[in-house]
Write an enzyme that holds these catalytic residues in place. Sequence first.
Site, short mmCIF file in Angstrom:
data_model
loop_
_atom_site.label_atom_id
_atom_site.label_comp_id
_atom_site.label_asym_id
_atom_site.label_seq_id
_atom_site.Cartn_x
_atom_site.Cartn_y
_atom_site.Cartn_z
N ARG A 51 29.56 21.68 -40.07
CA ARG A 51 29.95 21.05 -41.33
C ARG A 51 31.10 20.52 -41.50
NH1 ARG A 51 25.02 23.18 -45.14
NH2 ARG A 51 24.08 24.37 -43.97
N GLU A 80 28.55 27.59 -39.01
CA GLU A 80 28.40 26.58 -40.37
C GLU A 80 29.72 25.85 -40.47
OE1 GLU A 80 25.57 25.57 -41.33
OE2 GLU A 80 24.05 27.52 -40.89
N ASP A 90 18.32 26.79 -31.11
CA ASP A 90 17.93 25.20 -31.16
C ASP A 90 19.09 24.27 -30.59
OD1 ASP A 90 19.37 25.93 -33.33
OD2 ASP A 90 17.90 25.19 -34.97
N GLU A 119 15.35 17.17 -39.26
CA GLU A 119 14.99 17.17 -37.81
C GLU A 119 13.87 16.20 -37.49
OE1 GLU A 119 17.08 20.67 -38.60
OE2 GLU A 119 15.07 20.12 -39.50
#
Length: 529
Positions: A127, A123, A255, A422
Amino acid sequence: MIWAPPDLQFYPHPPPPHVRPLRLPPKPTAEEQDIWEPRKLEVREAFKHAWEGYKTRAFPHDELLAVSGGHSDKFNGWGVTLFDSLDTMWIMGLRGEFDDAIRSIKDLHFNATTPNHYAPFFETTIRYLGGLLSAYALSGEGTLLRLADEMGQILVPAFRYTESGLPTFSVHVETGKVQLGNYMQTTLFAEAATCQLEFKYLAKLTGRKEYYERVQRAMEVFYNANVTDGLFADRWDVKTGAPFGAHYTIGAMADSAYEYLLKQWLLTGDEQAREQYLVSAEGIINNLIYITPNRGLMYAGEIDRGMMLHRLEHLSCFLPGMFALGAVTLDLPPETRELHEWVAQGLTYTCTVSYLEQKSGLGPETMTMPNNGKKWIEEVQRWKEEGRVGTPPGLSEPPPERDADKRDYTNAWPGNYYLRPETVESIFYMWRTTGDVKWREWGNAIFEAINRNSRTEYGFASVKGIDKNVGKIDDMPSYFLAETFKYLYLLFDDPHSITFNHWVFNTEAHPIPIFSWNEMEKKAFNITS
């Protein structure tokens, strides 16, 4: 010492030689501008509302609690929403807000905010580091490059303490010690293979060899794994580099790793990543893509220990955008390109119609599909053998169904919408790669539903009970400003802005400029492909 090579003048300029020439949608006419410019400005105004709420009620904390006006610190407590929002501000032309944000962090250092502060590797990379690098590439603001290099130095120890070279879950901000996290001695495929864009670009900017070598070594683990059909288990032993378990998905825990195979090729011309992407894309098509029995809605399922799980996560709705991008940027045989384009269209429609069918107009976190779904590639083959009559399977685009009993799917509990990007991400890719205005119209319907159901006094809140008793959840994830608003804005913007032959979006929607390694860098980093 940080240095910037003299060739980093990214836009406008001819794209690097590995980039396939792209055909962009035509420049908008005056009439089209009259329609889409106001919609773009509505998204900009909504972003400003969210940013103002965060800035006045939550900064320097991580995220705004959009209902109560409070704040939370889930991602290090360094103000993740600010770092996730910088490039969105720049792209939207909010220079005043951007300059104010830079002033607020110009003297910042990423120090520990708690006595035992471990930064989550994945993360923090996508980010903070992704946001810093993108904003630097767009603006040239030196503070951002300094902070990006500081962040890289904090995070790179995640690779140093494992025999395999795969990264650990988190790193102590001050000591560099690592933790394995909730999955014990395993790492997630998504977390280990979704750092390459950021660290390779950081290596380009700083000349630091370790940034490149560490993430490339992690990729070698997956390249050498000899997996079946190009499908990777979602968990891997961080010590041995072997797959752990037999769960195969393109949703949570896997993903973005598939996404980064394509995007590593786009970013630098990495041939090994390109070849693995093509193998994995074929494996996804042949094994995971299904259609529902009645309406023919396309979806991407999962395999768990040999059993097919018929469900579609919202997180998986990035996949059609990936296929759309690959279809226009790779030199593919016509039959392969056709399949990729069909997957892009069919899956994007399913993700889109799942919004249009709900009472709120917002899509579910997970859709449970009937267990008798049909394998799509087999239906396509049968359709071809019968003379290719009519619409290909999975592309019929049945109209929205407001009767939940007739939808061919159910909203899995709890039926919430977490402001996720998404679906609008894939809608954006479909618009940019096809020029079909229907994608813009559907994106606008989703934006209106967000504005109608999610807006609060302070910002925007996640939504519960999307098809029944609609209500608000007291949070506003940073990715909402980084991704959802950015993709909606670019969907309505001039299609010649942030083009795919000059920029590649990281998984947090931070555009990073496409580049080539020069000969000095290839030698220094031992780059052979």
